[in-house]
Motif scaffolding. Structure first.
Motif, PDB file in Angstrom:
ATOM      1  N   ALA A   1     -87.902 -24.600  98.355  1.00 52.24           N
ATOM      2  CA  ALA A   1     -86.891 -23.842  99.102  1.00 52.24           C
ATOM      3  C   ALA A   1     -85.518 -24.010  98.455  1.00 52.24           C
ATOM      4  O   ALA A   1     -84.761 -23.048  98.312  1.00 52.24           O
ATOM      5  N   LYS A   2     -85.207 -25.226  98.030  1.00 51.40           N
ATOM      6  CA  LYS A   2     -83.921 -25.487  97.376  1.00 51.40           C
ATOM      7  C   LYS A   2     -83.856 -24.772  96.032  1.00 51.40           C
ATOM      8  O   LYS A   2     -82.841 -24.144  95.706  1.00 51.40           O
ATOM      9  N   ASN A   3     -84.935 -24.854  95.257  1.00 49.78           N
ATOM     10  CA  ASN A   3     -84.964 -24.199  93.949  1.00 49.78           C
ATOM     11  C   ASN A   3     -84.777 -22.691  94.089  1.00 49.78           C
ATOM     12  O   ASN A   3     -84.015 -22.074  93.352  1.00 49.78           O
ATOM     13  N   SER A   4     -85.460 -22.100  95.039  1.00 47.17           N
ATOM     14  CA  SER A   4     -85.345 -20.668  95.276  1.00 47.17           C
ATOM     15  C   SER A   4     -83.934 -20.294  95.702  1.00 47.17           C
ATOM     16  O   SER A   4     -83.350 -19.321  95.208  1.00 47.17           O
ATOM     17  N   PHE A   5     -83.370 -21.073  96.615  1.00 44.42           N
ATOM     18  CA  PHE A   5     -82.014 -20.813  97.088  1.00 44.42           C
ATOM     19  C   PHE A   5     -81.014 -20.922  95.944  1.00 44.42           C
ATOM     20  O   PHE A   5     -80.130 -20.073  95.792  1.00 44.42           O
ATOM     21  N   MET A   6     -81.124 -21.968  95.141  1.00 43.85           N
ATOM     22  CA  MET A   6     -80.188 -22.192  94.044  1.00 43.85           C
ATOM     23  C   MET A   6     -80.253 -21.044  93.040  1.00 43.85           C
ATOM     24  O   MET A   6     -79.219 -20.560  92.569  1.00 43.85           O
ATOM     25  N   LYS A   7     -81.454 -20.597  92.719  1.00 43.03           N
ATOM     26  CA  LYS A   7     -81.632 -19.509  91.759  1.00 43.03           C
ATOM     27  C   LYS A   7     -80.962 -18.235  92.267  1.00 43.03           C
ATOM     28  O   LYS A   7     -80.222 -17.575  91.543  1.00 43.03           O
ATOM     29  N   LYS A   8     -81.193 -17.904  93.529  1.00 39.86           N
ATOM     30  CA  LYS A   8     -80.606 -16.697  94.113  1.00 39.86           C
ATOM     31  C   LYS A   8     -79.094 -16.828  94.228  1.00 39.86           C
ATOM     32  O   LYS A   8     -78.347 -15.905  93.911  1.00 39.86           O
ATOM     33  N   CYS A   9     -78.622 -17.976  94.662  1.00 44.74           N
ATOM     34  CA  CYS A   9     -77.196 -18.210  94.837  1.00 44.74           C
ATOM     35  C   CYS A   9     -76.452 -18.075  93.504  1.00 44.74           C
ATOM     36  O   CYS A   9     -75.404 -17.417  93.433  1.00 44.74           O
ATOM     37  N   GLU A  10     -76.972 -18.671  92.454  1.00 45.37           N
ATOM     38  CA  GLU A  10     -76.333 -18.603  91.149  1.00 45.37           C
ATOM     39  C   GLU A  10     -76.366 -17.191  90.584  1.00 45.37           C
ATOM     40  O   GLU A  10     -75.408 -16.740  89.960  1.00 45.37           O
ATOM     41  N   ALA A  11     -77.464 -16.470  90.810  1.00 47.21           N
ATOM     42  CA  ALA A  11     -77.548 -15.078  90.354  1.00 47.21           C
ATOM     43  C   ALA A  11     -76.533 -14.209  91.091  1.00 47.21           C
ATOM     44  O   ALA A  11     -75.873 -13.355  90.487  1.00 47.21           O
ATOM     45  N   ASP A  12     -76.388 -14.440  92.394  1.00 46.66           N
ATOM     46  CA  ASP A  12     -75.410 -13.682  93.175  1.00 46.66           C
ATOM     47  C   ASP A  12     -73.991 -13.987  92.711  1.00 46.66           C
ATOM     48  O   ASP A  12     -73.149 -13.090  92.632  1.00 46.66           O
ATOM     49  N   ALA A  13     -73.714 -15.239  92.409  1.00 44.52           N
ATOM     50  CA  ALA A  13     -72.381 -15.627  91.952  1.00 44.52           C
ATOM     51  C   ALA A  13     -72.074 -14.979  90.607  1.00 44.52           C
ATOM     52  O   ALA A  13     -70.960 -14.526  90.367  1.00 44.52           O
ATOM     53  N   LYS A  14     -73.060 -14.924  89.734  1.00 49.50           N
ATOM     54  CA  LYS A  14     -72.858 -14.319  88.418  1.00 49.50           C
ATOM     55  C   LYS A  14     -72.643 -12.814  88.547  1.00 49.50           C
ATOM     56  O   LYS A  14     -71.791 -12.240  87.881  1.00 49.50           O
ATOM     57  N   ALA A  15     -73.405 -12.166  89.427  1.00 50.29           N
ATOM     58  CA  ALA A  15     -73.275 -10.724  89.613  1.00 50.29           C
ATOM     59  C   ALA A  15     -71.923 -10.359  90.216  1.00 50.29           C
ATOM     60  O   ALA A  15     -71.407  -9.274  89.982  1.00 50.29           O
ATOM     61  N   ALA A  16     -71.334 -11.261  90.982  1.00 49.59           N
ATOM     62  CA  ALA A  16     -70.055 -10.997  91.631  1.00 49.59           C
ATOM     63  C   ALA A  16     -68.872 -11.198  90.683  1.00 49.59           C
ATOM     64  O   ALA A  16     -67.750 -10.835  91.023  1.00 49.59           O
ATOM     65  N   SER A  17     -69.110 -11.755  89.518  1.00 44.69           N
ATOM     66  CA  SER A  17     -68.006 -12.032  88.598  1.00 44.69           C
ATOM     67  C   SER A  17     -67.476 -10.731  87.996  1.00 44.69           C
ATOM     68  O   SER A  17     -68.213  -9.766  87.826  1.00 44.69           O
ATOM     69  N   PRO A  18     -66.186 -10.703  87.673  1.00 45.78           N
ATOM     70  CA  PRO A  18     -65.619  -9.502  87.066  1.00 45.78           C
ATOM     71  C   PRO A  18     -66.255  -9.182  85.709  1.00 45.78           C
ATOM     72  O   PRO A  18     -66.373  -8.021  85.349  1.00 45.78           O
ATOM     73  N   THR A  19     -66.678 -10.210  84.995  1.00 42.11           N
ATOM     74  CA  THR A  19     -67.306  -9.981  83.696  1.00 42.11           C
ATOM     75  C   THR A  19     -68.575  -9.159  83.847  1.00 42.11           C
ATOM     76  O   THR A  19     -68.823  -8.236  83.070  1.00 42.11           O
ATOM     77  N   ALA A  20     -69.386  -9.483  84.855  1.00 43.05           N
ATOM     78  CA  ALA A  20     -70.630  -8.748  85.068  1.00 43.05           C
ATOM     79  C   ALA A  20     -70.338  -7.286  85.395  1.00 43.05           C
ATOM     80  O   ALA A  20     -71.027  -6.384  84.895  1.00 43.05           O
ATOM     81  N   ALA A  21     -69.330  -7.036  86.220  1.00 43.31           N
ATOM     82  CA  ALA A  21     -68.973  -5.666  86.576  1.00 43.31           C
ATOM     83  C   ALA A  21     -68.486  -4.906  85.345  1.00 43.31           C
ATOM     84  O   ALA A  21     -68.858  -3.741  85.140  1.00 43.31           O
ATOM     85  N   CYS A  22     -67.680  -5.565  84.525  1.00 40.29           N
ATOM     86  CA  CYS A  22     -67.163  -4.923  83.311  1.00 40.29           C
ATOM     87  C   CYS A  22     -68.285  -4.646  82.315  1.00 40.29           C
ATOM     88  O   CYS A  22     -68.301  -3.602  81.655  1.00 40.29           O
ATOM     89  N   GLU A  23     -69.218  -5.572  82.202  1.00 40.52           N
ATOM     90  CA  GLU A  23     -70.350  -5.357  81.299  1.00 40.52           C
ATOM     91  C   GLU A  23     -71.226  -4.215  81.782  1.00 40.52           C
ATOM     92  O   GLU A  23     -71.761  -3.445  80.979  1.00 40.52           O
ATOM     93  N   ALA A  24     -71.370  -4.080  83.100  1.00 39.70           N
ATOM     94  CA  ALA A  24     -72.135  -2.963  83.648  1.00 39.70           C
ATOM     95  C   ALA A  24     -71.454  -1.633  83.312  1.00 39.70           C
ATOM     96  O   ALA A  24     -72.124  -0.653  82.965  1.00 39.70           O
ATOM     97  N   GLN A  25     -70.119  -1.607  83.389  1.00 41.61           N
ATOM     98  CA  GLN A  25     -69.374  -0.397  83.022  1.00 41.61           C
ATOM     99  C   GLN A  25     -69.550  -0.086  81.532  1.00 41.61           C
ATOM    100  O   GLN A  25     -69.702   1.075  81.148  1.00 41.61           O
ATOM    101  N   ALA A  26     -69.533  -1.120  80.707  1.00 37.48           N
ATOM    102  CA  ALA A  26     -69.736  -0.928  79.270  1.00 37.48           C
ATOM    103  C   ALA A  26     -71.129  -0.383  78.991  1.00 37.48           C
ATOM    104  O   ALA A  26     -71.314   0.464  78.105  1.00 37.48           O
TER     105      ALA A  26
END
Length: 119
Positions: free
Chosen positions: A72-97
């Motif tokens: 449960a912890k491993n699953s939560f950590m994986k999802k949490c870190e992925a969500d944090a990365k997706a929320a970063s401005p870099t990810a949004a800018c890379e998606a635009q690129a």
């Protein structure tokens, strides 16, 4: 007393996550077989990204607060870190690129300017 122990534990988690990030960056550099200036540049960027992200300690604190363990912890950590990365401005800018189908120096320049404008 409990608050003091929790604060100390949180500090230890942050330090271990930063150390883990450095190890992870090192492993990535070795996997990519980087050397010289390319390795130095990669390590500097990787460590800065890991430090700026700050997602790992927050996710770890949330998992501790929820008293998660094992899978449960491993699953939560994986999802949490992925969500944090997706929320970063870099990810949004890379998606635009990606949408603009930019590559090479044009992509790098676009993403760098986009991230600066987002701040």
């Amino acid at each position: 007393m409990k608050k003091l122990v929790f604060a100390a534990l949180s500090a230890c988690l942050m330090m271990s996550s930063l150390a883990h990030a450095a190890e992870s960056c090192e492993a990535q550099a070795q996997a990519k077989k980087l050397a010289g200036a390319a390795r130095t540049s990669f390590m500097k960027k990787c460590e800065a990204d890991a430090k700026a992200a700050g997602g790992a300690p927050t996710c770890a604190e949330q998992a501790a607060t929820r008293k998660l363990a094992g899978a449960a912890k491993n699953s939560f950590m994986k999802k949490c870190e992925a969500d944090a990365k997706a929320a970063s401005p870099t990810a949004a800018c890379e998606a635009q690129a990606d949408q603009k189908k930019l590559a090479g120096a044009a992509r790098t320049s676009f993403v760098k300017k986009c991230v600066q404008d987002a701040k």
